[in-house]
Every structure is written in C-alpha cells, then in structure tokens.
Motif scaffolding. Structure first.
Motif, PDB file in Angstrom:
ATOM      1  N   ALA A 124      66.678  -1.850  33.520  1.00  0.00           N
ATOM      2  CA  ALA A 124      66.946  -2.588  32.285  1.00  0.00           C
ATOM      3  C   ALA A 124      66.656  -1.732  31.059  1.00  0.00           C
ATOM      4  CB  ALA A 124      66.117  -3.867  32.253  1.00  0.00           C
ATOM      5  N   GLU A 151      75.174  -5.676  34.259  1.00  0.00           N
ATOM      6  CA  GLU A 151      74.276  -6.568  34.986  1.00  0.00           C
ATOM      7  C   GLU A 151      73.021  -6.859  34.170  1.00  0.00           C
ATOM      8  OE1 GLU A 151      74.600  -8.175  37.951  1.00  0.00           O
ATOM      9  OE2 GLU A 151      76.688  -7.487  37.847  1.00  0.00           O
ATOM     10  N   HIS A 152      72.753  -6.057  33.170  1.00  0.00           N
ATOM     11  CA  HIS A 152      71.539  -6.209  32.365  1.00  0.00           C
ATOM     12  C   HIS A 152      71.859  -6.898  31.047  1.00  0.00           C
ATOM     13  CE1 HIS A 152      69.308  -3.574  35.092  1.00  0.00           C
ATOM     14  NE2 HIS A 152      70.331  -2.750  35.061  1.00  0.00           N
ATOM     15  N   ARG A 153      71.091  -7.911  30.717  1.00  0.00           N
ATOM     16  CA  ARG A 153      71.314  -8.674  29.489  1.00  0.00           C
ATOM     17  C   ARG A 153      71.111  -7.805  28.248  1.00  0.00           C
ATOM     18  NH1 ARG A 153      71.321 -14.153  29.793  1.00  0.00           N
ATOM     19  NH2 ARG A 153      70.519 -14.294  27.664  1.00  0.00           N
ATOM     20  N   GLU A 154      70.271  -6.787  28.378  1.00  0.00           N
ATOM     21  CA  GLU A 154      69.969  -5.938  27.224  1.00  0.00           C
ATOM     22  C   GLU A 154      71.153  -5.079  26.790  1.00  0.00           C
ATOM     23  OE1 GLU A 154      66.301  -6.636  29.692  1.00  0.00           O
ATOM     24  OE2 GLU A 154      68.360  -5.990  30.062  1.00  0.00           O
ATOM     25  N   THR A 155      72.101  -4.868  27.702  1.00  0.00           N
ATOM     26  CA  THR A 155      73.150  -3.881  27.450  1.00  0.00           C
ATOM     27  C   THR A 155      74.040  -4.226  26.266  1.00  0.00           C
ATOM     28  OG1 THR A 155      73.204  -3.230  29.775  1.00  0.00           O
ATOM     29  CG2 THR A 155      75.128  -2.696  28.452  1.00  0.00           C
ATOM     30  N   ARG A 166      81.135 -11.546  28.097  1.00  0.00           N
ATOM     31  CA  ARG A 166      79.701 -11.312  27.927  1.00  0.00           C
ATOM     32  C   ARG A 166      79.311 -11.029  26.482  1.00  0.00           C
ATOM     33  NH1 ARG A 166      77.633  -8.253  33.449  1.00  0.00           N
ATOM     34  NH2 ARG A 166      78.330  -9.896  34.848  1.00  0.00           N
ATOM     35  N   ASP A 172      77.909 -14.367  23.240  1.00  0.00           N
ATOM     36  CA  ASP A 172      76.640 -15.034  23.513  1.00  0.00           C
ATOM     37  C   ASP A 172      76.056 -15.734  22.288  1.00  0.00           C
ATOM     38  OD1 ASP A 172      76.040 -12.799  22.068  1.00  0.00           O
ATOM     39  OD2 ASP A 172      74.461 -12.072  23.389  1.00  0.00           O
TER      40      ASP A 172
END
Length: 286
Positions: free
Chosen positions: A84, A123-127, A175, A178
């Motif tokens: 992450a 796959e990582h929300r931080e991206t 994505r 948000d």
C-alpha cells in the motif's frame, strides 16, 4: 562491498546515460524483488520509487527498459507488508498516468505487463487519490477516455488484449468516482457518452459490460444530476439496457446492473415499479 551497497549501486545505475546499463540494472532489480518481501523493503529504502518513476516518465526510455521498470512497479505493490505504501508513493510521482500512457502503445509485451501492474496498483485505495493529486485536473480521465473512445465496439466480443485494455480503462474511471466532486470531474470530460456506447455495444464481452456497469454505478451514486442525464440518454435506452442486463445469466452482471438501477430509481430517473419487477427477482437469484 556489502550486499546493501551492491543493491544501492543498481539503483544508481538507473540514472546512467547508457541505455544498456539502465536495462541491465532494471532487470537485476526486477529479478531481486519478485517473490522477496525483504528485497522489496530494501529497494524501497534505497529510493527505487523516484528512480523508476523518472524512467517511466521519460519518453526516451526504451520499450524493453519500460517493461522491466513496469514489472518492478507491479512487484512492489503486491507486497503484503509494504504494498500500500509503495502504491501511494508510486502514484504520487505520476506512475499511474505514465502506465496508462503505455497502454496506447503498440508493443504487445509492454501492454500486457502494464495491464498487470495497473491492476495491482488499483487494488490499493491509496493509489487513485495520489494519482489524481499528481496529475493535472482531469488529465488521468482524459488519458483513459482516449482509450475508451478508440475502442472498436464491433470487436469487443472476445476476451483479448484490446478488450482487456478497454476494461481496465473503464475500471479506472469507476474507481475515480469516490466523491461528488470527482463524479462531476469525470462526467465533464464526456465519459458518460463513451460508457453508454460500450454498454449498448451489441456483442460486448460480459466482463466489459460488468466493468461498464460498475463504473456507471460509481458515477451515478447519490448524484441526481448524473442519474437524470443517464436516464434521458437515447430516450431511456440506457435504463432499458440496465434492466435487460439485470436479468442476465451472470451473477456479476446482475449485481452491477441492479446497483445502477437502484441509483437511477432513487433519484427518480427510472420508474420504481420497473426496478422492483426486475431487480428484486435478480437479487434473489444471487
């Protein structure tokens, strides 16, 4: 020379003016980090992120070096412990935009490696938060929209590289949505028309249809203006397509179609009775 010093020398070689030296260092680093959490952590400490990001942003970087650098990106973000943090650091340096740009290239091997790396990053929300902050307003959306607009809807019926590329671009659109502000940022690029074109394509692969519905669900969630715009497209053609897909045999398609239908109905862009007649039985079958 210690092992750490040896690995540090490889990172330093990435700044070389010799393309062969850069390629060799990238290949060595890639072979070191794949499957090794300790090596990934070591290279993160050795500042691999700025070095790789610089190479991917440089138009002069060769395709073979890009392939190695992209594989390193994909490996770093797959780490359970530091994935992450690596994803956020890479995205903050504009790597997502650089990789999306590579999708439009003609090198099949590079495109395949890029698709895998982007999927791992996403796959990582931080991206995406970091990616949007690193890009000019709307720049990332414009990049993926160009991929979607270039798609030949008559050739999207098979799970091939072209279809997978468009599917990934659609996934990124979804994505990004948000928040309400980002919903409008995305919508203002004209992406709604592009997504509708994919949704209504007569022979689109079910995976692409599912990705499109997922993106439309995120784009329209609790946003009355966008819901009303979707409901009015082609005199209700989108609403009809959503209801048809809610009856599809694939459970994933039914789920995302029902989500879009619920969004439209909640904002009165689709008749509640139609949603109840189709969505409720569809959800019971899940």
């Amino acid at each position: 020379m210690t092992a750490a010093a040896v690995h540090s020398s490889y990172v330093q070689q990435l700044g070389s003016s010799d393309p062969d030296e850069v390629y060799g260092a990238l290949r060595t680093i890639k072979n070191s980090v794949i499957g090794s959490s300790s090596k990934k952590a070591l290279y993160m400490r050795l500042e691999i992120v700025p070095a790789v990001s610089t190479l991917l942003a440089d138009a002069a970087t060769s395709a073979r070096s890009r392939e190695q650098a992209t594989a390193i990106v994909g490996s770093l973000v797959r780490s359970r412990e530091g994935g992450a943090a690596a994803a956020a650091a890479l995205a903050a340096r504009g790597v997502v935009g650089a990789l999306v740009g590579q999708l439009a290239g003609g090198d099949a091997r590079l495109v395949e490696v890029t698709e895998r790396a982007l999927n791992a990053l996403l796959e990582h929300r931080e991206t995406l938060a970091a990616a949007v902050a690193a890009a000019t307003e709307g720049e990332l959306v414009e990049q993926v929209l160009a991929i979607i607009d270039a798609a030949d809807v008559t050739a999207l019926g098979a799970q091939g590289q072209g279809q997978a590329r468009v599917e990934l671009a659609v996934l990124i659109v979804g994505r990004l949505c948000d928040s309400e502000a980002r919903q409008y940022m995305v919508a203002n690029t004209g992406v709604i028309a592009a997504l509708v074109r994919l949704l209504l394509a007569p022979r689109a692969h079910w995976r692409l249809q599912a990705a499109t519905l997922r993106a439309l669900s995120a784009l329209s969630y609790e946003n009355s203006e966008i819901c009303l715009a979707l409901g009015a497209v082609q005199d209700g053609g989108v609403a009809a397509a959503v209801l048809r897909l809610a009856r599809a045999g694939d459970a994933t398609l039914r789920l995302y179609a029902c989500q879009v239908a619920a969004n439209l109905s909640r904002m009165r862009a689709m008749a509640a009775r139609d949603v109840q007649a189709v969505a409720v039985p569809a959800l019971v079958r899940l």
